[in-house]
Motif scaffolding. Structure first.
Motif, mmCIF file in Angstrom:
data_model
loop_
_atom_site.group_PDB
_atom_site.id
_atom_site.type_symbol
_atom_site.label_atom_id
_atom_site.label_comp_id
_atom_site.label_asym_id
_atom_site.label_seq_id
_atom_site.Cartn_x
_atom_site.Cartn_y
_atom_site.Cartn_z
ATOM 1 N N GLU A 6 33.632 71.718 24.143
ATOM 2 C CA GLU A 6 33.780 73.346 24.136
ATOM 3 C C GLU A 6 32.830 73.390 23.002
ATOM 4 O OE1 GLU A 6 35.970 77.079 22.722
ATOM 5 O OE2 GLU A 6 37.201 75.260 22.421
ATOM 6 N N ILE A 34 29.438 83.319 21.688
ATOM 7 C CA ILE A 34 29.893 83.003 22.629
ATOM 8 C C ILE A 34 30.053 81.665 22.719
ATOM 9 C CG2 ILE A 34 30.834 83.722 25.327
ATOM 10 C CD1 ILE A 34 29.840 86.056 23.718
ATOM 11 N N SER A 73 40.321 82.824 27.688
ATOM 12 C CA SER A 73 40.758 83.651 26.449
ATOM 13 C C SER A 73 42.386 84.037 27.091
ATOM 14 C CB SER A 73 39.791 84.785 26.158
ATOM 15 O OG SER A 73 40.925 85.678 25.171
ATOM 16 N N VAL A 82 32.289 79.028 25.214
ATOM 17 C CA VAL A 82 32.187 78.102 26.777
ATOM 18 C C VAL A 82 32.806 76.581 26.109
ATOM 19 C CG1 VAL A 82 30.478 80.444 27.569
ATOM 20 C CG2 VAL A 82 29.997 77.563 27.053
ATOM 21 N N TYR A 101 33.621 80.641 29.737
ATOM 22 C CA TYR A 101 35.103 81.570 28.877
ATOM 23 C C TYR A 101 35.405 81.427 28.685
ATOM 24 C CZ TYR A 101 36.440 85.898 26.425
ATOM 25 O OH TYR A 101 37.669 86.385 25.928
ATOM 26 N N VAL A 113 30.079 81.642 32.570
ATOM 27 C CA VAL A 113 28.722 81.912 32.089
ATOM 28 C C VAL A 113 27.701 81.579 32.646
ATOM 29 C CG1 VAL A 113 28.072 82.346 29.014
ATOM 30 C CG2 VAL A 113 30.286 82.451 29.878
ATOM 31 N N GLU A 159 39.866 82.982 32.714
ATOM 32 C CA GLU A 159 38.836 82.478 32.565
ATOM 33 C C GLU A 159 37.919 83.295 33.409
ATOM 34 O OE1 GLU A 159 39.558 77.709 32.511
ATOM 35 O OE2 GLU A 159 38.797 78.721 34.641
ATOM 36 N N VAL A 218 33.597 90.568 31.385
ATOM 37 C CA VAL A 218 32.269 89.245 30.877
ATOM 38 C C VAL A 218 30.775 89.256 31.440
ATOM 39 C CG1 VAL A 218 31.884 87.041 30.227
ATOM 40 C CG2 VAL A 218 34.244 87.696 29.830
#
Length: 662
Positions: free
Chosen positions: A542, A554, A164, A556, A162, A171, A168, A139
């Motif tokens: 978010e 992006i 997924s 986050v 960030y 950012v 984590e 990232v």
């Protein structure tokens, strides 16, 4: 803190004649059960080959390229040519489709936009390689955060996490591109109540205060509270859940309210009760009154006067008053000497001029080259200001302003104008921002950079409408403020309704949950349909972030701000009812000197004119003497009877003259 674990591959790049891989976009497939979704960051690794006889262990055309991308769309495929084949196979009965002796093969295909290629030159199509879910290190590489996370002078500001699947990654934004001088300004868009615009600004401001690089100097913030109690409790701790605290720890940000907050609010029309929702007895003592006099208002007459109504002659007369009359000894030409300091002094000058012209016989209808009609027009417009902005604009007595030249490092100055007339809001905004710019130009404000947070930006800088003074000022800040250290953080519901140059000059753009109609406007054409769908359904907490270092937006998550939310603050600290005049005066004196005895104050102001009491109180508040009661008694003077009605009228505050044709 960066996590350096390397997850296993989850897919592979695929390129066909219909969907080839390009330098800016590629496609890859994964298993049906995957954690990949819209907004996920992935890493593509070109597979090294070692055919027999080839040097360096690389196959033909292999360069060891690494590509980072973000998922922008997703598809599911089976071997069906058309839906009709599936209907025929089930004989038209959906229930019989499951009885098929063989299960049709299904694949998941994803489209990703390229974030970064390494090496960056030569720029080539994405190779057919394995796809990995991005780790913390990936990232940082994909978003080019490695350029400002390390080194001798890091400039990283945490903005969120960030996420997924179970991974984590923090950012960060680059302070040079968020707060200047490389680029600057932040814009936040989203629907009211669901986009958490204010919460995002509060969290980011707290993150800036904790991580602003020391080598860049000192920083402060000026926040305009323009609606309800949104920013009235920044110094009070709010309730946080364990998940929020974990995110704070992951981002290396302390979960605490702002340590230094200064509140300013004008008075109500009575001149003694503050016009703010922060009036609970435990909090009102921290609110400074914001009161301006003739000089402060006259300097910004362009803000307050209707441009369709005030012509060049009126402008010239206002300039004459400002340059030749206010704060100077002045002879009116009819034998009267004046020193105009307050609105009441100015009214006396106007009356003297009108009387002199009427009684002067053949002297005509011009005074100092200014026509009497112009003088009457300016007089009436100024009277409207003191009436509509009563409590903010004082007719008599000294002003009380922000601490120009004494701004503190990492301090927040909240100017509460939520309940002020729109005319007064324009005056406050224009004067405060102008003074910030003047002091930053002279480098004598006390800090090197100031963040100005303005909500409801579509009201102050609309995409259409007249060119107001406030709009021109916002345009000037957005285009040249970064050179001075003046940074605009703006928020609005509909970005398309804000002036294009204001939002276009914002280096960092944040989107919360968006309205579907807003997403259909031309400004969002660069986003994929799947990204728009996600924006329209974003949960609270978010955001989608665009930053100069990020080649693609992006998503986050950020933790709940560690301050008390406005509506929760009103419930915990309910506003107190307005106090009677005497009690309000006592409260202000006790705040200056806790030794003041209320009964002595009430006896002292009994039978006094309220305007005299307010003037004495304003002088005492301005001086802040050690013995507040003694100074107040001195300013109040000897006991006098109330003035007759005729005398009061001669020095009364300006009032509009409804029957004046001008």
């Amino acid at each position: 803190m960066i996590d350096r674990r390397d997850p296993p591959p989850i897919g592979r790049v695929v390129a066909t004649e219909q969907k080839p891989a390009t330098p800016h976009q590629f496609h890859f497939w994964t298993a049906n059960e995957t954690t990949i979704g819209i907004g996920a960051i992935v890493r593509v690794e070109e597979q090294p080959g070692n055919p027999k006889g080839l040097p360096n262990g690389r196959g033909k055309g292999e360069t060891g390229k690494v590509v980072y991308g973000v998922v922008t769309d997703g598809f599911a495929y089976s071997d069906l040519a058309t839906p009709l084949h599936d209907v025929v196979g089930a004989e038209g009965d959906p229930a019989r489709a499951a009885e098929s002796p063989t299960v049709r093969q299904e694949i998941r295909l994803w489209t990703a936009a390229v974030l970064r290629q390494k090496p960056e030159e030569p720029l080539q199509p994405v190779p057919l390689g394995q796809v990995h879910v991005a780790s913390d290190v990936d990232v940082a590489q994909a978003l080019r955060m490695d350029t400002y996370l390390g080194g001798a002078a890091p400039t990283a500001i945490p903005v969120g996490l960030y996420t997924s699947g179970t991974l984590e990654a923090p950012v960060y934004l680059d302070a040079d591109f968020l707060l200047g001088p490389e680029a600057a300004h932040l814009n936040i868009s989203g629907v009211s109540g669901l986009a958490t615009k204010t919460s995002a600004a509060e969290f980011l401001l707290g993150s800036i205060f904790q991580h602003f690089p020391t080598h860049k100097g000192r920083i402060a913030a000026v926040c305009f509270n323009v609606k309800g109690p949104d920013l009235c409790f920044l110094d009070q701790p709010g309730a946080l859940e364990d998940e929020d605290r974990r995110r704070y720890e992951r981002l290396a940000v302390r979960a605490q309210p702002f340590e230094r907050v200064r509140y300013y609010a004008p008075f109500k029309a009575d001149g003694v009760n503050l016009n703010t929702l922060r009036t609970h007895p435990d909090l009102v003592g921290d609110v400074e009154p914001l009161v301006w006099g003739l000089r402060e208002v006259l300097d910004y007459a362009e803000v307050l006067l209707n441009r369709d109504d005030i012509d060049a002659k009126a402008d010239a007369f206002i300039d004459f008053l400002s340059d030749r009359v206010v704060d100077k000894d002045f002879d009116d030409g009819f034998g009267g000497a004046h020193r105009v300091v307050t609105f009441a002094d100015l009214e006396r000058l106007f009356r003297s001029i009108f009387d002199g012209l009427e009684l002067g016989g053949g002297r005509g209808d011009t005074w100092r080259t200014h026509h009497i009609a112009t003088i009457r027009k300016v007089r009436n417009r100024l009277s409207n200001i003191s009436t509509r902005a009563k409590g903010l604009v004082t007719d008599d007595g000294p002003s009380n302003d922000l601490p120009w030249g004494r701004f503190e490092d990492r301090a927040v100055y909240v100017v509460d104008v939520a309940n002020v007339d729109p005319l007064g809001q324009d005056l406050v905004f224009a004067r405060v921002v102008s003074k910030l710019r003047e002091h930053l130009e002279r480098r004598d404000l006390g800090v090197e950079a100031v963040v100005v947070f303005v909500d409801e930006l579509n009201k102050y800088a609309p995409a259409d409408g007249p060119e107001t003074y406030v709009k021109k000022m916002l345009l000037d800040i957005s285009e040249r403020g970064r050179y001075l250290g003046l940074v605009l953080f703006g928020a609005e519901q509909f970005r398309s309704q804000v002036h294009r140059r204001v939002v276009g000059n914002a280096g960092t753009i944040v989107f919360g949950r968006m309205d579907s109609d807003e997403l259909a406007t031309p400004g969002y054409q660069v986003l994929s349909p799947a990204t728009k769908i996600k924006l329209a359904t974003l949960p609270i907490g978010e955001l989608m972030v665009r930053h100069p270092h990020f080649t693609q937006p992006i998503f986050v998550r950020f933790p709940r701000p560690a301050v008390l939310r406005g509506r929760d603050g009103v419930e915990r600290f309910p506003p107190a009812a307005d106090l009677p005049f005497e009690d309000a005066v006592v409260r202000q004196l006790v705040r200056l000197d806790r030794r003041v005895r209320p009964n002595l104050v009430k006896d002292l102001i009994a039978d006094r004119r309220e305007e005299d009491v307010r003037r004495a109180l304003a002088h005492t508040r301005q001086i802040r003497p050690q013995d507040a009661l003694a100074h107040f008694r001195k300013e109040l003077g000897g006991r006098v009877a109330a003035a007759p009605a005729a005398a009061r009228e001669s020095v009364a505050p300006l009032n509009p003259i409804s029957d004046d044709p001008y």
